[in-house]
Design a protein around this motif. Structure first.
Motif, PDB file in Angstrom:
ATOM      1  N   ARG A 142     -24.424   5.816 -11.358  1.00  0.00           N
ATOM      2  CA  ARG A 142     -24.757   6.954 -10.842  1.00  0.00           C
ATOM      3  C   ARG A 142     -23.574   8.168 -11.509  1.00  0.00           C
ATOM      4  O   ARG A 142     -24.156   9.162 -11.852  1.00  0.00           O
ATOM      5  N   GLU A 143     -22.338   7.729 -11.625  1.00  0.00           N
ATOM      6  CA  GLU A 143     -21.502   8.451 -12.325  1.00  0.00           C
ATOM      7  C   GLU A 143     -21.768   8.505 -13.737  1.00  0.00           C
ATOM      8  O   GLU A 143     -21.471   9.702 -14.392  1.00  0.00           O
ATOM      9  N   THR A 173     -22.556   2.345  -8.448  1.00  0.00           N
ATOM     10  CA  THR A 173     -21.744   3.661  -8.454  1.00  0.00           C
ATOM     11  C   THR A 173     -21.340   4.095  -9.795  1.00  0.00           C
ATOM     12  O   THR A 173     -21.542   5.211 -10.283  1.00  0.00           O
ATOM     13  N   LEU A 174     -21.114   3.022 -10.521  1.00  0.00           N
ATOM     14  CA  LEU A 174     -20.830   3.435 -11.968  1.00  0.00           C
ATOM     15  C   LEU A 174     -22.099   4.020 -12.660  1.00  0.00           C
ATOM     16  O   LEU A 174     -21.866   4.932 -13.633  1.00  0.00           O
ATOM     17  N   GLN A 184     -24.344  11.316 -13.941  1.00  0.00           N
ATOM     18  CA  GLN A 184     -24.084  12.624 -13.707  1.00  0.00           C
ATOM     19  C   GLN A 184     -23.371  13.442 -14.692  1.00  0.00           C
ATOM     20  O   GLN A 184     -22.938  14.419 -14.889  1.00  0.00           O
ATOM     21  N   LEU A 185     -22.643  12.403 -15.698  1.00  0.00           N
ATOM     22  CA  LEU A 185     -21.606  12.696 -16.808  1.00  0.00           C
ATOM     23  C   LEU A 185     -22.030  13.712 -17.675  1.00  0.00           C
ATOM     24  O   LEU A 185     -23.441  13.637 -18.149  1.00  0.00           O
TER      25      LEU A 185
END
Length: 309
Positions: free
Chosen positions: A117-118, A114-115, A121-122
């Motif tokens: 992916r975040e 999850t991290l 996208q940042l």
């Protein structure tokens, strides 16, 4: 009393057989990662780390296990101590703490995914500063560290260069062309971008100042033109020196009512006509009601002869 340990200091002091003292911070809900680093160094210095991470996979020395267990339990808060004290092996206590703070391996991997992916996208917003965006990236580094993982400087530097707005493309191209990104520290990349950001800010301020001066100059020019137009519309009488508004049809029909725009016409608007005699609007000087009174005074002055008295 002598020999008592300080209360609520957060420090546990242990001593080995060689009378060497080691200070170990107590475990809290927020310092697990740093706590494990310090605990590993203390146990390794005392020759006790092998009971948690055997090098050869052989049997664990029972005496070392008891000493390591005692040291480990002294560094735990009461609520966690009551949960793990049932384990007799130091390795089991260590694993129970890891599961408690990091979660099971499956949960940990899910959080890491999850991290990631975040992080992908940042993107840096146009309104963000380099300092603000660098802080967001540093937050991801901390989150990865809390999950037992790490982000290399190369990954963070490339993410920084790929995420900035187009106004930074010139400095990004320069960094990629003339610098070794693989070995560049994250702080160095931030410093170069901040220097470029400051240069952009100064240029924008100069451009805004120039634009303001241009608008001010244009406004002054328009005001001067309006004043000049007003002067052109004002006509000064050669006889009395008084002025009046210049009318396009003023000179037409000024005879005895002749012409389409003459004064005898009923449609002529005299509201903007100023009398040269009384300086009031609404009539011509020839129609001024005060004209006769002035002429009478002048006649009396001519007729007046002081020698007669």
């Amino acid at each position: 009393m002598a020999g008592e340990q300080p209360v609520n200091t957060g420090i546990v002091q242990v001593q080995d057989n060689n009378n060497t003292s080691f200070q170990v911070p107590r475990l809290t809900s927020k310092n697990y990662n740093t706590w494990t680093i310090l605990m590993e160094s203390v146990l390794d210095a005392q020759g006790l780390w092998e009971v948690i991470d055997p090098v050869t996979g052989g049997a664990v020395d029972e005496k070392k296990n008891k000493v390591a267990r005692a040291v480990l339990l002294q560094a735990l808060p009461d609520d966690i101590l009551l949960q793990v004290a049932k384990n007799r092996q130091t390795k089991d206590i260590w694993e129970a703490l890891r599961v408690r703070f990091l979660g099971a391996d499956r949960v940990q991997k899910a959080r890491l995914a999850t991290l990631k992916r975040e992080l992908e996208q940042l993107r840096m917003k146009e309104t963000d500063t380099i300092e603000e965006f660098a802080g967001k990236l540093s937050g991801f580094v901390s989150k990865f560290s809390n999950l037992g993982s790490s982000l290399e400087d190369e990954v963070i530097v490339r993410k920084l260069l790929d995420s900035v707005p187009n106004k930074y493309l010139q400095i990004v191209a320069s960094i990629e062309q003339y610098s070794d990104i693989e070995t560049m520290p994250f702080e160095e990349a931030i410093g170069r971008l901040k220097a470029y950001e400051e240069r952009i800010r100064i240029q924008n301020e100069r451009a805004n100042d120039n634009e303001s001066n241009l608008l001010l100059t244009k406004s002054d020019g328009e005001e001067g033109s309006k004043k000049e137009e007003v002067k052109k519309d004002e006509v000064v009488c050669k006889c009395c020196g008084r002025g009046s508004l210049n009318q396009s049809n003023r000179g037409r029909g000024r005879g005895n009512g002749r012409g389409r725009g003459g004064r005898s016409g009923g449609n002529w608007d005299k509201s903007k006509i100023r009398c040269f005699n009384c300086n009031e609007y609404g009539h011509y000087a020839s129609e001024c009601p005060k004209k006769e009174s002035k002429e009478e005074v002048a006649n009396l002055a001519e007729e007046y002869d002081p020698s007669l008295f």
